[in-house]
Write a protein that holds these residues in place. Structure first.
Motif, PDB file in Angstrom:
ATOM      1  N   VAL A   2      -6.972   9.227   9.406  1.00  0.00           N
ATOM      2  CA  VAL A   2      -7.990   8.329   8.863  1.00  0.00           C
ATOM      3  C   VAL A   2      -7.348   6.983   8.546  1.00  0.00           C
ATOM      4  O   VAL A   2      -6.160   6.906   8.228  1.00  0.00           O
ATOM      5  N   GLN A   3      -8.098   5.947   8.623  1.00  0.00           N
ATOM      6  CA  GLN A   3      -7.629   4.601   8.354  1.00  0.00           C
ATOM      7  C   GLN A   3      -8.173   4.123   7.008  1.00  0.00           C
ATOM      8  O   GLN A   3      -9.345   4.328   6.700  1.00  0.00           O
ATOM      9  N   ALA A   4      -7.293   3.532   6.210  1.00  0.00           N
ATOM     10  CA  ALA A   4      -7.700   2.962   4.921  1.00  0.00           C
ATOM     11  C   ALA A   4      -7.153   1.546   4.832  1.00  0.00           C
ATOM     12  O   ALA A   4      -6.070   1.249   5.348  1.00  0.00           O
ATOM     13  N   LEU A  43       0.838  -1.187   0.000  1.00  0.00           N
ATOM     14  CA  LEU A  43       0.000   0.000   0.000  1.00  0.00           C
ATOM     15  C   LEU A  43       0.877   1.242   0.000  1.00  0.00           C
ATOM     16  O   LEU A  43       1.832   1.336   0.767  1.00  0.00           O
ATOM     17  N   VAL A  44       0.559   2.143  -0.871  1.00  0.00           N
ATOM     18  CA  VAL A  44       1.263   3.418  -0.953  1.00  0.00           C
ATOM     19  C   VAL A  44       0.272   4.513  -0.575  1.00  0.00           C
ATOM     20  O   VAL A  44      -0.739   4.717  -1.259  1.00  0.00           O
ATOM     21  N   ALA A  45       0.530   5.159   0.535  1.00  0.00           N
ATOM     22  CA  ALA A  45      -0.383   6.194   1.027  1.00  0.00           C
ATOM     23  C   ALA A  45       0.002   7.543   0.440  1.00  0.00           C
ATOM     24  O   ALA A  45       1.181   7.899   0.386  1.00  0.00           O
ATOM     25  N   ASN A  46      -0.983   8.249   0.008  1.00  0.00           N
ATOM     26  CA  ASN A  46      -0.751   9.579  -0.554  1.00  0.00           C
ATOM     27  C   ASN A  46      -1.948  10.461  -0.172  1.00  0.00           C
ATOM     28  O   ASN A  46      -3.000   9.978   0.249  1.00  0.00           O
ATOM     29  N   LYS A  47      -1.774  11.724  -0.308  1.00  0.00           N
ATOM     30  CA  LYS A  47      -2.848  12.667   0.006  1.00  0.00           C
ATOM     31  C   LYS A  47      -3.138  13.517  -1.220  1.00  0.00           C
ATOM     32  O   LYS A  47      -2.222  13.914  -1.929  1.00  0.00           O
TER      33      LYS A  47
END
Length: 304
Positions: free
Chosen positions: A273-275, A180-184
């Motif tokens: 926030v959780q994803a 998973l790659v988290a981005n905003k």
């Protein structure tokens, strides 16, 4: 089709090599332990397909760089080597020299392909699509039949033996894993508009004013009826007394003043926030009939 250096096409190209850098790998002649040069760069087409290794032949021919089609190579990641399939010193001498400042166009590629195809081009056969620079067949298999193409219709599929990556000759199996790659992403969530409007109302103010009036009083003096000296009597006609009367009138005007000051600013509220998402990972299945030794030294820390 224009060719690009791999770093210009994808700055993160190392991920395709498990984090390793193909640049700097030593190039050896296939089947021997003779080093012939070093990979200085890689050329890819506009779709990212590997086309050539740029090989510095410092161990064979000092100061000369040539192009080696990827189909004529075998990569050994364990040994950090690239093997040149069928490459001979004589063939390397016949290859046109590559210059970093040059543009690799169709004519130059045809000269390179001509050497690897091992075909002969003569002045009596100036056919479009024929090799442009070779004098004789150089240590390669029998040349493939000439394709009917022009500089505008050429496709790398015409030379599968030069550009096709043969996975069976590269003894490695890549296991892939997703992460998973988290981005905003910043997006507009709303808008607040602040303005002014003018409201009117009727105001009243009380103003005390003064008016002058004349009061005439007729009274009887204390010596009324007493005779006076005839010499002091002055009978006259037309004698008048004037009295000026003044009064105040209201005068109302308006003046503006600062009633209130409004300050506008923004504040940032932070929250976490959780994803979640389902990711996949490939595991190695080994079906053996003999003894197999699995070396885990090269595995990432999270997989050992």
């Amino acid at each position: 089709m224009a060719l690009l250096k791999i770093s210009d096409f994808d700055p993160d190209y190392r991920e395709a090599f498990d984090g390793n850098d193909v640049k700097g790998m030593s190039v050896y002649a296939q089947g021997t332990d003779e080093k012939i040069g070093t990979v200085s760069d890689v050329l890819v087409d506009e779709e990212g397909n590997f086309r050539y290794f740029i090989v510095d032949l410092g161990f064979w021919i000092f100061g000369k760089k040539v192009l080696m089609p990827v189909g004529r190579s075998r990569i050994d990641y364990g040994a950090d080597r690239v093997y040149a399939v069928g490459m001979t010193r004589e063939q390397a001498e016949n290859l046109p020299e590559f210059d970093e400042s040059m543009t690799v166009d169709y004519d130059y590629e045809e000269r390179v392909r001509g050497v690897y195809r091992g075909q002969t081009a003569t002045a009596e056969m100036p056919l479009e699509g024929a090799p442009l620079d070779t004098a004789s067949t150089v240590g390669m298999a029998a040349p493939a039949p000439r394709q009917n193409y022009t500089r505008d219709t050429y496709d790398y599929k015409y030379d599968e033996d030069l550009y096709g990556l043969k996975e069976d000759t590269n003894q490695n199996l890549k296991l892939y894993q997703e992460r998973l790659v988290a981005n905003k992403v910043r997006r507009k969530a709303g808008e607040v508009s602040i303005g002014k409007r003018v409201e009117t109302e009727t105001a009243q103010v009380s103003i005390p004013i003064e008016k002058e009036r004349v009061v005439i009083e007729r009274v009887s003096p204390t010596d009324a009826g007493k005779a006076v000296d005839p010499s002091q009597v002055r009978f006259g006609e037309g004698e008048t007394t004037r009295v000026e009367l003044y009064e105040e009138t209201p005068e109302v005007r308006k003046e503006a003043f600062v009633r209130e000051e409004v300050r506008v600013r923004k504040e940032v509220d932070q929250e976490t926030v959780q994803a979640q998402e389902t990711i996949r990972r490939e595991e190695l299945d080994i079906h053996n009939e003999g003894t197999v030794v699995e070396n885990k030294d090269r595995l990432p820390n999270d997989r050992v």
